[in-house]
Design a protein around this motif. Structure first.
Motif, PDB file in Angstrom:
ATOM      1  N   UNK A 125       5.525  -2.808   8.644  1.00 52.58           N
ATOM      2  CA  UNK A 125       5.399  -2.298   7.272  1.00 52.58           C
ATOM      3  C   UNK A 125       6.245  -1.019   7.256  1.00 52.58           C
ATOM      4  N   UNK A 169       0.522   2.883  14.018  1.00 54.93           N
ATOM      5  CA  UNK A 169       1.387   3.480  12.996  1.00 54.93           C
ATOM      6  C   UNK A 169       2.185   4.580  13.682  1.00 54.93           C
ATOM      7  N   UNK A 180       3.691   1.336   9.690  1.00 51.70           N
ATOM      8  CA  UNK A 180       2.681   0.529  10.385  1.00 51.70           C
ATOM      9  C   UNK A 180       3.359  -0.651  11.089  1.00 51.70           C
ATOM     10  N   UNK A 211       0.786  -1.230   0.000  1.00 51.88           N
ATOM     11  CA  UNK A 211       0.000   0.000   0.000  1.00 51.88           C
ATOM     12  C   UNK A 211       0.817   1.279   0.000  1.00 51.88           C
ATOM     13  N   UNK A 212       2.116   1.215   0.294  1.00 54.98           N
ATOM     14  CA  UNK A 212       2.905   2.453   0.208  1.00 54.98           C
ATOM     15  C   UNK A 212       2.863   2.978  -1.229  1.00 54.98           C
ATOM     16  N   UNK A 231       5.459   2.484   5.365  1.00 48.58           N
ATOM     17  CA  UNK A 231       4.427   3.420   5.801  1.00 48.58           C
ATOM     18  C   UNK A 231       4.314   3.525   7.313  1.00 48.58           C
ATOM     19  N   UNK A 267       8.259   6.955  11.028  1.00 44.25           N
ATOM     20  CA  UNK A 267       9.347   5.988  10.898  1.00 44.25           C
ATOM     21  C   UNK A 267      10.583   6.355  11.697  1.00 44.25           C
ATOM     22  N   UNK A 269      11.941  12.432   4.450  1.00 46.30           N
ATOM     23  CA  UNK A 269      12.091  10.978   4.589  1.00 46.30           C
ATOM     24  C   UNK A 269      10.832  10.318   5.144  1.00 46.30           C
ATOM     25  N   UNK A 270       9.939  11.111   5.721  1.00 44.45           N
ATOM     26  CA  UNK A 270       8.661  10.546   6.181  1.00 44.45           C
ATOM     27  C   UNK A 270       7.601  10.697   5.089  1.00 44.45           C
ATOM     28  N   UNK A 288      18.293   9.169  11.314  1.00 49.70           N
ATOM     29  CA  UNK A 288      17.417   9.463  10.200  1.00 49.70           C
ATOM     30  C   UNK A 288      17.682  10.876   9.690  1.00 49.70           C
ATOM     31  N   UNK A 343       0.672  13.629   1.854  1.00 49.67           N
ATOM     32  CA  UNK A 343       1.727  12.709   1.449  1.00 49.67           C
ATOM     33  C   UNK A 343       2.539  13.370   0.345  1.00 49.67           C
ATOM     34  N   UNK A 360       0.749  10.365   9.489  1.00 49.83           N
ATOM     35  CA  UNK A 360       1.242   9.038   9.101  1.00 49.83           C
ATOM     36  C   UNK A 360       0.412   8.520   7.924  1.00 49.83           C
ATOM     37  N   UNK A 361       1.020   7.600   7.168  1.00 50.17           N
ATOM     38  CA  UNK A 361       0.411   7.105   5.921  1.00 50.17           C
ATOM     39  C   UNK A 361      -0.874   6.323   6.167  1.00 50.17           C
ATOM     40  N   UNK A 362      -0.869   5.544   7.242  1.00 48.43           N
ATOM     41  CA  UNK A 362      -2.008   4.651   7.469  1.00 48.43           C
ATOM     42  C   UNK A 362      -2.624   4.988   8.807  1.00 48.43           C
ATOM     43  N   UNK A 363      -3.914   5.268   8.791  1.00 48.16           N
ATOM     44  CA  UNK A 363      -4.567   5.684  10.016  1.00 48.16           C
ATOM     45  C   UNK A 363      -6.056   5.426   9.857  1.00 48.16           C
TER      46      UNK A 363
END
Lengths: 496, 369
Positions: free
Chosen positions: A383, A354, A388, A166-167, A386, A357, B73-74, B3, B183, B154-157
């Protein structure tokens, strides 16, 4: 406030009344209430929570769904919709005073439009069945949750399911175009369009991930994508998870969006390697799997760059899949992570936060501390692309007190996820499992708005009440008990 | 090694007009609500032409501006609603990233808030996602002046209903956006545009055919009998695709796509009646009077036509889509495609949930609210 109906013992008079009202237009065999018939529906993938439903209704058509919901609306009976029941957060946990509405019989693929690259399917169609049906045309449905063999598209929409790709390819919300859904009043809504957007508010986005709280989905139109020409995976091992984290950041910073980017810590790697012999080194702190897909040229170029970045980031071992069977072998390990952990422990509890990172190393260090605090082991699957994180807490439900310790451990991980700027759930949903921690992630004003959104769809709070969004009363209770976390969570829920 | 992270505080980047606090905006909304005085949320004002009537005192978002946080980077950027899109894009370009939905600029002063509230996306949309697809979280004030946060960075929530995405395209009728997290995507290493002559029917067939194959296509446009296709990605991949597709390479592809994005091609004129028709990508050429420009593999049709609104809307409905009166002097036919009764009822209830006294951008979307 919306009405929340708590789980309760079954009222047999009410049961007969509701069943009779449904049998007025449904076959007898599709309306069940005998204990042996309804027992299979007592829980979903979160089996620690169980409740016998008052009545189970197996809908066979959209028209039936409309009539079932009308009856339930009139009689003020709460309804829990259910697909395959593979959810991990108890979203399909039935109610003792409610109807469990199964959509599993609505399992027809209605149309595959190969030119427009869409599939129109009923909600009970399995995720993988869509890709299988599209495969002869060189197309597939991108979201691939690990339960894709069994989970249904209706459930995927309700949970906004993700997967390892999914990324790059997005979640369910990015891969659907249109829904047909029935409100609790029995009214049919057509949401979205055959184009890429629709008139009015983005109701499609609100419905996606709404955990069966707003309307019952009766049809889904999904996007299909062309199957990539080829794919290759780079496996890299690290002697330090912080270095693995840096490798992920360096790959992203270099402008690469891999098709999949997964990390496993040593505990997960060892469990998996002993189980499926995927060829992972076991004497390392963690491994990364990075997949590239696309045309031959794209993949060759990306793999070359990923290899260089892994090396630069301090990988102690790098291997690139040379054949498709080797690629699948590398993935087989990652995909078997949950069952592999299931092999080394009688039970495990899967978390789903999540996090940004950059906070990974810190979060993993804190989880290691919590392992000592609670005397429980934890394997981490991530994951990485993303953010997670799926910590798998190992426990034995037959040991008195272990489940409670596990839940307290999990609760601390949820709060840690919020503290570092993340969320309590990336893809599994809140369900019943994390409903208390919504009180930590959101403030009163936002929770009130969520309730108001629900009321806009479902005035009496009959669809999946008690899940996903806590009442303010519940939050106040949770706040009081919070200091004694682990002693008495969810006291109002039955346990078997 | 740690990072790589990079935080920009817009304050140091350039001087801004006096900035207001969230509390000040909230007070304006609360006062207006008490007096039932409508408010018109406005950023750069470049989309004043778009949507229904403009009513109420201007609530200027330009005084809430600046990039709050940007971490390449995020893959996430967070900015205040009044930040010019151009400023955001410049900061991202420096780090090799972009807003994947290629937002249209209808003027230099286009702001992030206006861009998200209008929810419009540019040529890259079918390939990289829409404005709504790329929004990760919002901070907003609703019609009661409550300061609310949804989604995140965050990407997934999946915690709570997806209110962030509901805000996209809601034309400011549900609340005033304060901050938006989005994003970020990498700028492709190389890009080229090719062009070929085709009939409208052939072009629609080709676009859909190509979209069903694993090709690095990131934009399509058909105008004046010519089909333009943009290819993006690693240099060798773009070269290889160029060979497969055929057609001649356009010298300044970048300028062409910018003109498509910002409606600067000759096809677009300020005095035209312009319809935006979103429908199934394989729909045949629309049998409607006027001229057409196609984008998004055929899923988006711009129509310059004096035909009756009902004729155009019926055609769009038949093809599974909807028609917006995008640019016109006379908007009596309504700007947005009429909703069916069940959906309209739901819209009214949602509007009432966010803005109980109906003070925010009244009539900007539908005259009913």
């Amino acid at each position: 406030m919306s009405t929340v109906i708590e789980a309760s013992a079954i009222d047999f008079e009410r049961q007969r009344e509701v069943a009779a009202a449904l049998r007025a237009f449904m076959p007898e065999s599709s309306v069940m209430f005998e204990r042996e018939d309804v027992q299979p529906y007592e829980c979903d993938g979160l089996s620690a929570y169980r409740q016998i439903p008052m009545v189970v209704a197996l809908a066979e058509s959209e028209a039936q769904v409309q009539r079932i919901l009308k009856v339930c609306h009139e009689k003020r009976v709460p309804v829990v919709a259910r697909g395959a029941g593979t959810g991990l957060s108890g979203g399909a946990l039935p109610l003792g005073n409610g109807v469990l509405l199964s959509l599993a019989k609505l399992m027809r693929i209605l149309e595959i439009d190969t030119e427009a690259r869409t599939a129109r399917v009923q909600p009970g169609v399995r995720n993988l069945a869509i890709s299988e049906a599209a495969a002869p045309y060189g197309l597939y449905y991108a979201p691939d949750p690990s339960s894709q063999i069994a989970c249904t598209i209706g459930g995927n929409v309700a949970e906004n399911s993700g997967g390892v790709h999914c990324l790059k390819y997005g979640l369910t919300v990015h891969n659907i175009l249109k829904l047909r859904a029935v409100t609790i009043e029995g009214e049919l809504l057509e949401i979205g369009s055959d184009g890429l957007d629709a008139a009015g508010y983005d109701v499609l986005a609100v419905m996606t991930g709404s955990e069966g709280m707003l309307a019952v989905i009766t049809e889904v139109t999904v996007k299909l994508l062309p199957k990539p020409e080829c794919a290759q995976v780079v496996m890299a091992a690290f002697d330090d998870v912080e270095k693995a984290g840096s490798a992920v950041a360096n790959i992203i910073a270099a402008g690469i969006i891999p098709a999949g980017l997964e990390m496993m810590d040593q505990a997960a790697t060892v469990a998996v390697e002993h189980f499926v012999h995927a060829g992972y080194p076991t004497d390392v702190a963690g491994i990364l799997l990075c997949e590239s897909d696309g045309t031959q040229e794209e993949v060759a170029e990306e793999v070359r760059r990923v290899e260089a970045l892994m090396e630069h980031s301090g990988a102690t071992l790098i291997r690139v899949s040379q054949t498709d069977s080797e690629r699948l072998k590398f993935w087989a390990g990652r995909k078997a992570a949950f069952p592999a952990v299931g092999r080394i422990s009688p039970d495990y509890y899967c978390m789903d936060g999540t996090i940004p990172r950059k906070r990974l190393a810190e979060v993993l260090r804190r989880i290691a501390e919590l392992e000592r605090k609670y005397g429980l082991r934890c394997a981490n699957v991530f994951h990485a692309g993303d953010g997670n994180l799926h910590p798998l807490i190992l426990y034995d439900a037959n040991e008195p007190g272990e489940l409670e310790r596990t839940e307290a451990f999990g609760g601390e991980i949820l709060e840690l996820s919020i503290k570092v700027g993340g969320t309590i759930t990336g893809e599994h949903g809140v369900g019943i499992e994390k409903v208390n921690h919504m009180c930590v992630q959101f403030r009163t004003a936002e929770l009130e708005l969520f309730h108001a959104v629900k009321r806009a769809f479902d005035e009496y709070g009959l669809l999946n009440p008690g899940k996903a969004v806590p009442t303010l009363h519940r939050c106040a209770e949770f706040g009081r008990k919070h200091v004694h976390v682990g002693q008495e969570r969810f006291p109002d829920l039955p346990r078997f | 090694m740690s990072f790589v992270s990079f935080v920009v505080n817009a304050f140091y980047l350039n001087q801004k007009p006096v900035q207001h606090t969230v509390d000040q905006f909230a007070q304006v909304i609360r006062k207006a609500r008490a007096r039932k005085q409508p408010l018109r949320i406005r950023g750069g004002g470049t989309k004043d032409f778009y949507g229904g009537e403009l009513t109420g005192d201007v609530l200027d978002t330009k005084t809430y501006s600046g990039i709050v946080e940007y971490e390449p980077t995020e893959l996430v950027i967070t900015a205040r609603a009044g930040t010019p899109i151009a400023e955001i894009e410049a900061a991202m370009r420096e780090r090799g990233q972009m807003l994947g939905f290629e937002p249209p600029h209808f003027g230099d002063s286009s702001t992030l808030g206006g861009c998200i509230a209008a929810g419009l996306s540019g040529p890259r949309r079918p390939h990289a996602g829409s404005a709504r697809d790329l929004v990760l979280g919002v901070r907003m004030l609703d019609g009661k002046g409550s300061d609310l946060r949804f989604g995140g960075q965050v990407m997934k929530n999946v915690a709570g209903y997806d209110v962030s995405r509901l805000m996209v395209g809601s034309m400011g009728t549900l609340g005033m956006l304060l901050e938006v997290s989005m994003k970020a995507l990498p700028i492709p290493a190389s890009e080229t545009t090719l062009c070929r002559e085709n009939s409208p029917g052939e072009a629609i067939e080709l676009m859909n055919d190509f979209a069903g194959k694993p090709l690095p296509i990131t934009a399509t446009c058909y105008v004046e009998n010519r089909l333009y296709i943009r290819l993006s990605g690693a240099e060798p991949a773009v070269r290889a695709a160029l060979g497969k597709l055929g057609g001649e390479e356009v010298r300044d592809g970048r300028a062409f796509w910018k003109q498509v994005r910002d409606h600067q091609l000759d096809f677009f004129r300020a005095d035209q009646v312009l319809w935006r028709i979103s429908l199934k990508s394989t729909s045949p050429p629309l049998p409607l009077p006027g001229t057409q420009l196609l984008e998004w593999n055929g899923a988006l049709r711009w129509l310059d036509s004096d035909a009756e609104a009902s004729v155009i809307r019926d055609a769009a409905t038949r093809l599974g889509g909807h028609a917006t009166l995008f640019r016109a002097r006379n908007k009596s036919a309504g700007v947005f495609h009429p909703l069916g009764p069940a959906l309209l009822k739901l819209h009214r209830r949602l509007k009432g949930t966010f803005d109980p006294d109906g003070i925010l951008n009244r009539g900007r979307m539908y005259s009913e609210f």
